[in-house]
Each structure stands twice: as structure tokens, then as C-alpha cells.
Write an enzyme that holds these catalytic residues in place. Sequence first.
Site: not given
Ligand SMILES: [Zn+2]
Length: 644
Positions: A335, A364, A382, A384, A386, A470, A516
Amino acid sequence: MIKITLPDGSVKAFESNITAMDVAKSISEGLARNVLSAKFNGAIIETETPLTQDGHLTLYTWDDKEGKKAFWHSTAHIMAQAIKEYYPDCKLTIGPAIETGFYYDVDFGNEKFTDADVPKIEKRVLEISRGKHEFHKRDVTKQEAFDAYKGNEYKTELIENLNEGEITFCSHDTFTDLCRGGHIPHTGSVKAFKIMSIAGAYWRGDEKNPQLTRVYGVSFPKQKMLTEYLEMLEEAKKRDHRKLGKELELFTFSQKVGQGLPLWLPKGAALRGRLEDFLKQAQKKAGYEMVMTPHIGQKELYVTSGHYAKYGADSFQPITTPREDEEFLLKPMNCPHHCEVYNHKPYSYKDLPKRFAEFGTVYRYEQSGELHGLTRVRGFTQDDAHIFCTQEQLDSEFKNVIDLVLYVFGSLGFENFTAQVSVRDLDNPDKYIGSVENWEKAEQAIINAAKDKGLDYVVVPGEAAFYGPKLDFMVNDALGRSWQLGTIQVDYNLPERFDLSYKGSDNELHRPVMIHRAPFGSMERFVAVLLEHTGGNFPLWLTPEQVIILPISEKYQDYAQKVAKQLNEADIRTIIDDRSEKTGRKIRDAEVSKIPFMLIVGEQEEGDGMVSVRKHGAGDLGMFKIEDFITKIHEEVESTLVSF
Ligand SMILES: [Zn+2]
Ligand SMILES: [Zn+2]
């Protein structure tokens, strides 16, 4: 009188000192029989706890996570009683509920607790349960607590860390335990119980401390549920993604490379590539643009995003360079990078929404004991993206993301899923950032979108992140296990922290809202869940090899080559088993490797320009012209991909 608000919003007035069980009875006898636990104003209470003020009350049954938790934790008390009866000198420590079942950590001193001791404990637990003993919780003073646990250094340590006035004991039958609560009304609901395993565990997880015996158990309100649970575990063992991943040569781990860092093997990498291409295509249609960002970022980036303050200490430590004061972090999320992608130029409201997508690898730190196959790793990618949009666009953007998630699930054979809308805890408004007005709009946008899209959803207060509400998708796999996969999250925080803006039609600068989203969650976790869901029988469009050609003898190698070439040119992934094995053996091996189609070729097939087709798990389909077989495969691939 006090006012009790129920989860459906209805408000009822009751005499003060009413209990959760009384409220259940006022609703229906059936509910009263099934209620296991309750939450009042955000705290778990006993069903017998007197309520003396207005508040929100939730009643839990076996169907709720909290209900199961109370059930399992209460069974831990019963098991502790049984153990204490057989081993009067043992020292009890803690006995929490876990994801499935519970454990109790016990110091057996000089005695040993082994598999041979299991049957007598199991028998005794069910005997005690049948007594329908009520659980009662009471306050005790610190001194009383110390006196009760003389000689038990573990409980003494727990008591030392508690404040006077917050110490409680819980009793049932002849047994009492130090416990803060969360029990079922009585032992009678426990109808089935099994000790699942016995393991070693250090007190407080610290290897400098004495080693205890951890007794894992599980219990159910019906015998049939235990039987089904044990059958499911058997089946799950066969489908374990770590086992299948090895057999199908999809991924591996190397101690040299490091724990929790998956290595994708050629077949696995190709499969993951197909998943990525599949999503890329859908994202392109949905107006996303791909971006690429590095695997590390300056520490400052994460100080700005707030991730450093929140996770810095528990994460990988900064990477330093020969230059003084230069520090980088392995990227724990994409992000912040994407916020800076957005920031590269000014936008007007006409440019929005901007949708930046990336298969972004993040790192992580997870403790080595927590690592598990592809589901808990230290490095993962991910899917991912945005989305930066105006508050007015939130509604339609959210719906578009739901469409994309449903498309992904549909194309991969996940038919059973539920959605959870996580909203604010209205009793704790200070926990959240952003205006109340925006929160209301965002929560409503999510609920409306879930409703409009016909999702089976629940709204859970208090589960929102501090920066926004979310929507999480939980899929049920073929064994009925529930996995959290895709997530869609609204964020008012990062646009603020990164000072993101766009020029509105009023010529003023405004903050965009950020969404996200990751339909797969991560490539690693998704492939793991998909393996366990399908048992390695992937949908035809995704599977590593779609067709294997089995020439019945060396004489037909050339024909096999010719067929393979034709199929590969038609984008059908085909290999040849050219070993000099008997055809029966080749068929058996192909079945084991789960390749969907086998083509057997010999004299007759070559003469007629045909192939004999066998389908994995279905057997002989007869002879096909090569062109007809190609059409058949293309049609099957088409039919498994839902439209988008
Ligand atoms: Zn994010
Ligand atoms: Zn307890």
C-alpha cells in the site's frame, strides 16, 4: 428496569438482575436450550451473570464461534477435573479453547501421562458431563486464590499478575479452577469428547521454563459430529497441501534458503502464472492498470504509513547500507508504495478512479513454530490492488470489486462462501479515525453492495480496522472447512498520511478514498486452499498438464509426437509417457498424477488418425478424431470459466 438491545436492533425492557439465560427464555424455549454463551456490552459473560444496566446483548449457540469457544473451554475444565482425580499431585496451569477444541497444560511431576491413560480420562469426562453440573463463577480475594493454589507455582504466578477485585474462580461438580469466565450453562451439553494428542509445551512458551504436558481435546454436542469430524480429519490428511504440493511437484522449501520461504517448482510456477494471467485479464476488463514496485522501501516510508509504529518491532529488522543512517525494510505491504505511485502527478476528479494492481511480494516475520506449508510463510505474493476514488464512487467501485471476487471464486469451483462485513464498535468511537459521516457512508456502501450482489453475509460490529470498514470472504472447501480468502477494505487513513489529493469540480483539493483488495488473498495461500479443496484435481484450465499421451509401444512414438504437436499448437498442455512400461502401468501412473485426460495410441488409432480417450476418475470415453478431441477440451475449458 433495564433496556436490552439485541443484535437485530430490537430493544426489550427487563427487570434489573435478569440474566442472558432469562433473555433467551423470553425469546424461545428452544433458544434457551441451545444458548451456550453471551456477550454483553462487548465483554463475554456467563449466561447466569446478572445484568444490571442497559446494553447490547448477543446470545451464542454452537453455530457461533463464541459458542464453540465457551463449549470447548468448559470441556477443558471437565477434562482437568478428570485428570486431577487420577493424578491428585499434578499441577494444573492453563486450559484455553483453540481454533478446533482446546488444550490443558499440566505438570505431571514425576508421573507420565501417555496414550495408555487416554481411555480412562475420556470415559470419566463423559461420566462427569452426564451429571449436568452447572458452571458457577464467583469472585475471590487474592489471598483466597493464593491459599487455594499453595504449591502450584504456575497458578501462583498467574494470580500474582492479576489485580485484587478481578480474580474469579469457576466451579462445577467437585472441581474449581482459577478462571476469568466464558462457560456454558452446564456440563450436560458435552455429549462427545476425545483426547486428540499429547505433546510437550513449555510454560508460557519459553524454553527456559519447565516443560509441561499439553493434552489436546475436542468435544461436541452430538456423537455424530465427532464421528464426522474424525472422518474429515482423515480426508484432510490425504488432501494436505504440503503432501500434494510435493507429489505434484508444485513447490518446495529449502533449509538453506530459509524457513517459510517457498520455492515454486516449474509446474507450480506455471500454474501460478496461469492464475495470475487469469486475474490480469479480468482486471484489465475492469479498468485496472498494472504497476511494479520494489521489494524494499526506506524506513521513512513505513514511518509515514504508520506500519513501522504498529508492526516494526515484530517484523524483520531494517537493512542498513554502507551509508550512515540509511535504512530499508523488506516490504510488509504494498500500500505505501502504491500511495506514492498515486502521488507522482496531480489528478482531477475526472481522472478518478485510479486502480493500481500489482502481484506484490511482501515479507513478514512469523515465528518458526507458526510456519505451515504455504498457508503461513515469511514471504508471499499478494494479488494486490489499490483503488483511489471519490467518496461518491465508493459504492460502484465496491460492487465492481465484489463482481471480480465472485468471478474468481466461480471460475475456481468455490461454490460455498459467506461474507463478513466488519463495521465499527459504536460503543468505542475513539478507536477509529476519519469522520463519522464518512464511516457511515462507507459501511452503508459495503452493506448495500453485499445486499445487491446477493451475498450471504453477516455484519460484525467491532471487527473493522481502525482506518475503515471491510468485507472478508470465507470460503468453505470440499470438506466443509472454512478459509478466509479475499478481502476488500476501505481506508481513510493512508490517503491522509500520504497527503493524497485530487482537484474536485469545485476547483478545491479533496482527499480520495482508498480501497485495498486482494481476491486470492495471496498466491501462496490461495494455491494451498485450492489444493486442499480440489485434492489436486484442478479445474481443466488451470491444471499443470491437461493431456498425457500413452503410446502402447515404441512403434507408435512418432504418431504420439504428431498428436502432441497438434494439441500443443492448439494450446492444450500435453506430454507423452514414452517409457517402455506396459500400458496398464502407464494408465495407473497417469491416474496418480491427476492428469485429466489420457490418450492411448496404437495401431488402430494411428491408422484412422484418432485417439482413444480416458478421463481421470471417469474411465474410457471411446475413440475421438484429433480435431474433435481438441474441440472437446476447448469447450470444457470454456465451460469451467464463468463469464465476466
Ligand atoms: Zn493495501
Ligand atoms: Zn474457565
